[in-house]
Design a protein around this motif. Structure first.
Motif, short mmCIF file in Angstrom:
data_model
loop_
_atom_site.label_atom_id
_atom_site.label_comp_id
_atom_site.label_asym_id
_atom_site.label_seq_id
_atom_site.Cartn_x
_atom_site.Cartn_y
_atom_site.Cartn_z
N GLN A 80 18.07 16.34 50.51
CA GLN A 80 16.90 17.09 51.14
C GLN A 80 16.28 17.74 49.76
OE1 GLN A 80 18.21 20.21 53.67
NE2 GLN A 80 16.21 21.00 54.10
N GLY A 84 11.69 14.17 48.42
CA GLY A 84 11.81 13.39 49.56
C GLY A 84 12.60 12.14 49.31
N ARG A 85 13.93 12.24 48.38
CA ARG A 85 14.75 11.13 48.19
C ARG A 85 15.28 10.67 49.43
NH1 ARG A 85 13.26 9.03 43.63
NH2 ARG A 85 15.01 8.17 43.24
N TYR A 86 15.52 11.28 50.54
CA TYR A 86 16.06 10.93 51.65
C TYR A 86 15.45 9.56 52.15
CZ TYR A 86 12.24 12.76 54.63
OH TYR A 86 10.93 12.89 55.08
N ARG A 87 14.16 9.39 51.89
CA ARG A 87 13.40 8.09 52.50
C ARG A 87 14.02 6.86 51.67
NH1 ARG A 87 9.12 11.95 51.62
NH2 ARG A 87 8.25 12.39 53.66
N ILE A 88 14.34 6.99 50.16
CA ILE A 88 14.70 5.64 49.72
C ILE A 88 16.27 5.50 49.48
CG2 ILE A 88 12.67 5.72 48.55
CD1 ILE A 88 14.12 6.63 46.00
#
Length: 131
Positions: A80, A84-88
């Motif tokens: 978090q 926005g690293r949660y996307r990849i």
């Protein structure tokens, strides 16, 4: 395949609950979960440092507060932050059709496997300190 049957666990849990109280047991459990999650995060950071690009994936590793999910106390380790690293993260872990073997493939699985002993030790230490 033979199985192992453990008996007396409900009795043991009831005795601990009677001795310390439900809130104290939950506090001990929560502290153990947080300590163990911190150990996992340390190993995750080491694994992610091997293929670090911008460092955002390492910086955005987050631990939630302990919560009950289906009656089981749980702590989640997730990503978090502003990048926005949660996307990849899923793409880095499993790859894609066009890039089936990214540099970080399997890093989360390796971190979890490598931190199993540290996780158990952290839980054991937290319980010993509390008792």
């Amino acid at each position: 395949m033979s199985g192992v049957k453990i008996t007396g666990l409900p009795k043991l849990l009831k005795q601990l609950d009677d001795r310390f109280g439900e809130q104290a047991i939950q506090r001990i459990s929560d502290n153990a979960l947080i300590d163990a999650a911190k150990e996992l995060v340390k190993v995750l950071k080491i694994e992610f440092a091997k293929f670090e690009d911008t460092g955002a994936s390492i910086e955005e590793i987050t631990i939630t507060e302990p919560m009950a999910i289906n009656g089981v106390r749980t702590v989640k380790v997730h990503w978090q932050g502003p990048e926005g690293r949660y996307r990849i993260i899923h793409l880095n872990e499993w790859g894609t059709i066009t890039n089936p073997s990214p540099r970080g493939k399997g890093s989360i699985a390796r971190a979890m496997k490598n931190s199993e002993k540290a996780y158990r030790d952290a839980v054991r230490k937290a319980i010993k300190e509390a008792l």
